[in-house]
Scaffold this active site. Sequence first.
Site, PDB file in Angstrom:
ATOM      1  N   LYS A  32       0.849  -1.199   0.000  1.00 39.26           N
ATOM      2  CA  LYS A  32       0.000   0.000   0.000  1.00 39.26           C
ATOM      3  C   LYS A  32       0.876   1.238   0.000  1.00 39.26           C
ATOM      4  CE  LYS A  32      -2.397   1.548   3.765  1.00 39.26           C
ATOM      5  NZ  LYS A  32      -1.797   2.883   3.947  1.00 39.26           N
ATOM      6  N   GLU A  73      -9.506   7.402   3.638  1.00 40.99           N
ATOM      7  CA  GLU A  73      -9.446   7.643   5.085  1.00 40.99           C
ATOM      8  C   GLU A  73      -9.990   9.029   5.436  1.00 40.99           C
ATOM      9  OE1 GLU A  73      -5.799   6.594   7.067  1.00 40.99           O
ATOM     10  OE2 GLU A  73      -6.483   7.412   8.978  1.00 40.99           O
TER      11      GLU A  73
HETATM   12  O1  KIV Z   1      -1.470   2.071   8.741  1.00 47.33           O
HETATM   13  C1  KIV Z   1      -2.677   1.795   8.766  1.00 47.33           C
HETATM   14  O2  KIV Z   1      -3.178   1.109   9.654  1.00 47.33           O
HETATM   15  C2  KIV Z   1      -3.506   2.342   7.709  1.00 47.33           C
HETATM   16  C3  KIV Z   1      -4.978   2.130   7.799  1.00 47.33           C
HETATM   17  C4  KIV Z   1      -5.566   2.989   8.829  1.00 47.33           C
HETATM   18  C5  KIV Z   1      -5.640   2.318   6.488  1.00 47.33           C
HETATM   19  O3  KIV Z   1      -2.992   2.932   6.819  1.00 47.33           O
END
Ligand code: KIV
Length: 302
Positions: free
Chosen positions: A120, A189
């Site tokens: 991600k 988010e």
């Molecule tokens: O780091 C994380 O937990 C996140 C989520 C809140 C999407 O990026």
Amino acid sequence: MSAQPETVRRLTVVDIARLHADGVRIATVTAYDYPTAQLVDEAGIPLILVGDSLGQVMLGYDTTVRVTMDEMLHHTRAVVRGARRALVVADMPFLSYASPEDALENAGRFLRDAGAQAVKVEGGVRSARAIEALVKAGIPVMGHIGLTPQSINTLGRTRVQGKGREQARALLADALAVQEAGAFSIVLELLPGQLAGAVTERLRIPTIGIGSGAGCSGQIQVITDLIGLGTWTPRHARRYADVHGVILEALRGYRADTEAGTFPGEAETVLMEPSVLDEVLGRGMDDRAPAQLSGIPLDRDL
Ligand code: KIV
């Protein structure tokens, strides 16, 4: 004949796309360790994020900016070992994808060395080149727009993004850029519910919301908020359990029993053949201290 270990097929981004096409809302949760990942799998949750929220919820940092590649790799390995079915997404930490070259090098480590199936990255238009490079190299990417915690030093504080016209337009452009760059899903988010719903309607890929209302294609929650491990719960989260209370009660019970000498008891103590110990200590049976025979009723005729 010994039982064969059950073979479990790991979900892929194709499975996630199929769930989305079938109208299944995709429950996603963060995990940072082996036992939690096992539980997430047992609950049938298809998607795990090893989030860089690790820094705050597990390592005690003040922001996610402090989290390193080595820390993320270490925890991703544990989660991959624990979850045999869920697709594991590893969060690329701050500055690890500042250029497409860095992105490739670091994402490669998550897939090759840690066993994750995807990564991600935060940012929309600004991260599109890095996302494209990763996808072209065969690395599935989850995008992340709205509140992007790695930019906390620019954003100033954690607050809802996209309430104003310009910001809402920019977020829509960000979402489309992430999709066009080839991401398989995108985290939204802290967007206003209506904006998150509108973004979701305009995208082919699933939106995974956190604090962005029910109009997203799925939801993600930080595991500690969900199970009530901490004492504070963000407004957007629902506390499904009070693990903080359960652990506290267990620890207090353990302390009390230890201090009272009632733990360990007979059931938790292994005894050896008394004659072996007599031999080791060079003593006869008559020299045995009665206390050495705990586990055997004292009124028993020896
Ligand atoms: O780091 C994380 O937990 C996140 C989520 C809140 C999407 O990026």
